[in-house]
Motif scaffolding. Structure first.
Motif, PDB file in Angstrom:
ATOM      1  N   UNK A   1       0.791  -1.155   0.136  1.00  0.00           N
ATOM      2  CA  UNK A   1      -0.008  -0.144  -0.358  1.00  0.00           C
ATOM      3  C   UNK A   1       0.823   1.510  -0.200  1.00  0.00           C
TER       4      UNK A   1
ATOM      5  N   UNK B   1       0.350   4.265  -3.008  1.00  0.00           N
ATOM      6  CA  UNK B   1       0.046   5.229  -2.620  1.00  0.00           C
ATOM      7  C   UNK B   1       1.370   6.138  -3.224  1.00  0.00           C
TER       8      UNK B   1
ATOM      9  N   UNK C   1       1.637   7.424  -6.322  1.00  0.00           N
ATOM     10  CA  UNK C   1       0.270   8.145  -7.300  1.00  0.00           C
ATOM     11  C   UNK C   1       1.090   9.740  -6.603  1.00  0.00           C
ATOM     12  N   UNK C   2       1.200  10.038  -5.463  1.00  0.00           N
ATOM     13  CA  UNK C   2       1.895  10.839  -5.066  1.00  0.00           C
ATOM     14  C   UNK C   2       3.068  11.813  -5.663  1.00  0.00           C
TER      15      UNK C   2
ATOM     16  N   UNK D   1       1.552  10.483  -9.940  1.00  0.00           N
ATOM     17  CA  UNK D   1       0.276  11.322 -10.547  1.00  0.00           C
ATOM     18  C   UNK D   1       0.611  12.541 -10.272  1.00  0.00           C
ATOM     19  N   UNK D   2       0.570  12.826  -8.878  1.00  0.00           N
ATOM     20  CA  UNK D   2       0.239  14.171  -7.416  1.00  0.00           C
ATOM     21  C   UNK D   2       1.841  15.390  -8.426  1.00  0.00           C
TER      22      UNK D   2
ATOM     23  N   UNK E   1       4.910   0.495   5.008  1.00  0.00           N
ATOM     24  CA  UNK E   1       5.859   0.885   5.783  1.00  0.00           C
ATOM     25  C   UNK E   1       6.033   0.631   6.572  1.00  0.00           C
TER      26      UNK E   1
ATOM     27  N   UNK F   1      -3.501   1.395   6.174  1.00  0.00           N
ATOM     28  CA  UNK F   1      -2.785   2.105   7.477  1.00  0.00           C
ATOM     29  C   UNK F   1      -1.511   3.027   7.178  1.00  0.00           C
ATOM     30  N   UNK F   2      -1.710   3.961   5.771  1.00  0.00           N
ATOM     31  CA  UNK F   2      -1.248   4.790   5.429  1.00  0.00           C
ATOM     32  C   UNK F   2      -2.337   5.430   4.870  1.00  0.00           C
TER      33      UNK F   2
ATOM     34  N   UNK G   1      -1.116   8.968   4.602  1.00  0.00           N
ATOM     35  CA  UNK G   1      -0.743   9.733   2.882  1.00  0.00           C
ATOM     36  C   UNK G   1      -1.645   9.272   2.191  1.00  0.00           C
ATOM     37  N   UNK G   2      -2.618   8.360   2.277  1.00  0.00           N
ATOM     38  CA  UNK G   2      -4.328   8.245   1.153  1.00  0.00           C
ATOM     39  C   UNK G   2      -4.111   9.953   1.153  1.00  0.00           C
TER      40      UNK G   2
ATOM     41  N   UNK H   1      -3.174  12.867   1.776  1.00  0.00           N
ATOM     42  CA  UNK H   1      -2.153  13.525   0.976  1.00  0.00           C
ATOM     43  C   UNK H   1      -2.468  13.439  -0.502  1.00  0.00           C
ATOM     44  N   UNK H   2      -2.215  11.891  -1.286  1.00  0.00           N
ATOM     45  CA  UNK H   2      -2.527  11.672  -2.097  1.00  0.00           C
ATOM     46  C   UNK H   2      -3.332  12.062  -3.099  1.00  0.00           C
TER      47      UNK H   2
ATOM     48  N   UNK I   1      -2.969  16.076  -3.865  1.00  0.00           N
ATOM     49  CA  UNK I   1      -1.934  16.341  -4.372  1.00  0.00           C
ATOM     50  C   UNK I   1      -3.233  16.040  -6.233  1.00  0.00           C
ATOM     51  N   UNK I   2      -4.077  14.753  -6.539  1.00  0.00           N
ATOM     52  CA  UNK I   2      -4.727  14.955  -7.194  1.00  0.00           C
ATOM     53  C   UNK I   2      -5.972  16.365  -7.958  1.00  0.00           C
TER      54      UNK I   2
ATOM     55  N   UNK J   1      -5.170  18.517  -7.867  1.00  0.00           N
ATOM     56  CA  UNK J   1      -5.343  20.477  -8.666  1.00  0.00           C
ATOM     57  C   UNK J   1      -5.569  19.906 -10.344  1.00  0.00           C
TER      58      UNK J   1
ATOM     59  N   UNK K   1       0.927  23.446  -5.343  1.00  0.00           N
ATOM     60  CA  UNK K   1       2.083  22.494  -5.012  1.00  0.00           C
ATOM     61  C   UNK K   1       2.640  23.433  -4.273  1.00  0.00           C
TER      62      UNK K   1
ATOM     63  N   UNK L   1       1.562  22.022  -0.528  1.00  0.00           N
ATOM     64  CA  UNK L   1       2.255  20.840   0.042  1.00  0.00           C
ATOM     65  C   UNK L   1       2.555  21.105   0.626  1.00  0.00           C
TER      66      UNK L   1
ATOM     67  N   UNK M   1       0.452   6.260  11.160  1.00  0.00           N
ATOM     68  CA  UNK M   1      -0.162   6.665   9.587  1.00  0.00           C
ATOM     69  C   UNK M   1      -1.665   6.244   9.689  1.00  0.00           C
TER      70      UNK M   1
END
Lengths: 167, 349
Positions: A52, A56, A59-60, A63-64, A131, B124-125, B128-129, B131-132, B135-136, B138, B165, B168, B185
């Motif tokens: 996972x 992510x 993606x960050x 893609x981000x 992680x 468990x993240x 970060x999810x 945050x991801x 960031x999309x 935009x 950006x 972020x 997290x």
């Protein structure tokens, strides 16, 4: 067919289809958007492999951040479909042949690689993409390469700033 | 019937689908009433009355606004890229909704068949999810602004993208220093650690301040609403949009505001924790409902602060915005991260 297999085929199909669309789209902005779809499909594969964190972060980072910069540049360049330079037919044929040869070499190398023979992917069970285990591995076994790559990143950033700075 | 033959827990899947439907419709209704609240708060701050025609105290004003947007003529400019023109607002809406998947809305309900968690996915993240997805966010602005084929829209989209950006970075570093403190997290764990203990705001006041400012910027709220600076860019990236496509853009801003308030409450203010009340001894259903109310109360306070700031402060100039982000917030967040890391290391030794 298990649910994971269904997802695998769906995601693989999506990844290959959108990768082809990146190449054949006339409009560069469409190409970038298809490339983002490719990254999503690959992140989906990471999730199937129970990675996972990698999913992510993929993606960050791609893609981000990186694709946003791509879009930035392409949108401001204002490229048109008709401004596309016409390439020589022979050049295209040669490109296809060499690309196909490279693919064959890569596929055979991957298939016969020692790390892959008689191995299968760990679905939903592997922990290296999580992680915690990834962090422990990175900061114990690979501390020096990790720090070296961060110095490399830093110097690349400083270089970009120096080049971009107007005198 | 091959689908049914799949080895799936259908009850689990159905439960999650129902939960998703409820959360999405609740977010939409809350975003609707945020528009009402915004107008009322603006009116109050400017010593006016605000909307008061539709229903008692103007309470049906959002419904009237929505109906108006739906019935407006839908215009797609001839020179625009049609597909991307429609995709833009859809993406803005989708990324705004996606964030709510990892938020723990309250403790688990229990109707005698085992606990029903009020969270779509406890991954468990979680941070970060979020945050991801942020960031999309935009892409909605960039694609919409570019596809309109209008200079003002394109400029606004570029501004919006560079603003998001830039902020972020500081936001991510503020989150890192928070993770130093929590050691997890997963949003559920972060809330669990705060229940009955000190809230994270005590350990991370500077981190919260940075996070809050960046959240304002990420939502394109004033004083960071440069992408839609009407005095210089007419209306910004959604200038060519009309009807419900414009509505989607406006709406996604309010959903973003709601979700970022929820995230701030979850990360720094104990989530569904009720201060000075021990919910562990209560009936779990009662505790869950009270927890949800507590979370919503915190969220309303944040939303009010967002609006208060919008109607009190003037808009930044573009260079001021970039200076604040890169020369102000980013170094501050880095210092905060180093100090937090040092203190955490020192205390663990």
């Amino acid at each position: 067919m298990s649910i994971i297999e269904i997802f695998f085929w769906l995601l693989s199909g999506l990844a290959i289809f959108s990768a082809i669309m990146v190449l054949i789209s006339k409009n560069p902005v469409h190409s970038v958007l298809w490339l983002i779809v490719v990254f999503f499909a690959i992140s989906g594969h990471y999730i199937l492999l129970n990675a996972q964190f990698l999913a992510i972060v993929n993606l960050i980072v791609y893609a981000g951040a990186i694709m946003v910069l791509f879009l930035f540049v392409i949108m401001l360049m204002n490229l048109n479909a008709d401004a596309d330079p016409q390439k020589n037919v022979w050049l295209k044929v040669i490109g296809i042949v060499t690309g196909g040869l490279l693919l064959t070499v890569l596929v055979s190398a991957v298939r016969s690689s020692n790390d892959l023979v008689n191995r299968s992917a760990e679905l939903k069970t592997g922990s290296i993409g999580l992680i915690k285990s990834l962090g422990i591995t990175l900061f114990n076994e690979y501390t020096v390469p990790f720090e070296l790559s961060s110095i490399l990143f830093l110097s690349a950033m400083v270089g970009a700033v120096v080049i971009g700075k107007k005198e | 019937m091959t689908l049914l033959a799949l080895n799936l827990d259908w009850a689990y899947l159905l439960g999650k689908l129902i939960l998703i439907a409820i959360i999405i419709s609740v977010s939409l209704v809350i975003a609707m009433y945020e528009t009402y609240l915004e107008r009322k708060v603006a009116a109050w701050l400017q010593d006016r009355i605000g909307p008061n025609r539709a229903g008692p105290f103007g309470i049906f004003q959002p419904l009237a606004d929505g109906a108006k947007l739906f019935f407006k003529e839908e215009i797609i400019p001839n020179s625009s890229n049609k597909f991307l023109f429609i995709l833009g607002p859809c993406l803005a809406m989708m990324t705004a909704m996606m964030t709510c998947a990892v938020i723990p809305w309250s403790s688990s309900l229990d109707f005698g068949h085992g606990p029903i968690p009020l969270q779509i996915a406890d991954i468990n993240i979680g941070i970060l999810y979020i945050f991801g997805v942020v960031s999309l966010g935009v892409y909605g602005i960039m694609i919409g602004g570019w596809a309109s084929n209008n200079k003002f829209s394109l400029l606004a989209a570029m501004r919006g993208a560079s603003q998001v950006i830039s902020y972020e970075l500081a936001m991510g570093i503020a989150i890192i220093s928070l993770i130093f403190v929590t050691g997890s997290l997963s949003l559920k764990d972060i809330v669990g650690q705060q229940i009955g203990h000190t809230w994270n705001i005590v350990y991370q006041p500077l981190g919260f301040l940075i996070f809050f400012i960046c959240a304002l910027a990420e939502c394109n709220r004033a004083p960071f609403d440069l992408p839609e600076a009407e005095s210089e860019l007419n209306m910004g990236y959604h200038q060519e949009y009309s009807s419900m496509k414009l509505g989607f853009y406006l709406f996604s801003e309010y959903i973003n505001m709601f979700i970022s308030s929820v995230i701030m409450a979850t990360l720094f203010f104990g989530g569904y924790d009720i201060p000075f009340v021990n919910t562990a001894t209560m009936n779990p259903n009662l505790a869950a409902v009270l927890g949800l109310i507590a979370l919503m109360a915190k969220v309303v306070v944040f939303i009010f602060v967002f609006m208060w700031i919008r109607w009190s402060l003037p808009r930044f100039r573009y260079d001021q915005l970039m200076n604040l982000g890169w020369k102000g917030l980013l170094p501050l967040a880095l210092v905060n991260m180093v100090v937090t890391g040092g203190v955490v290391l020192w205390l663990h030794k």
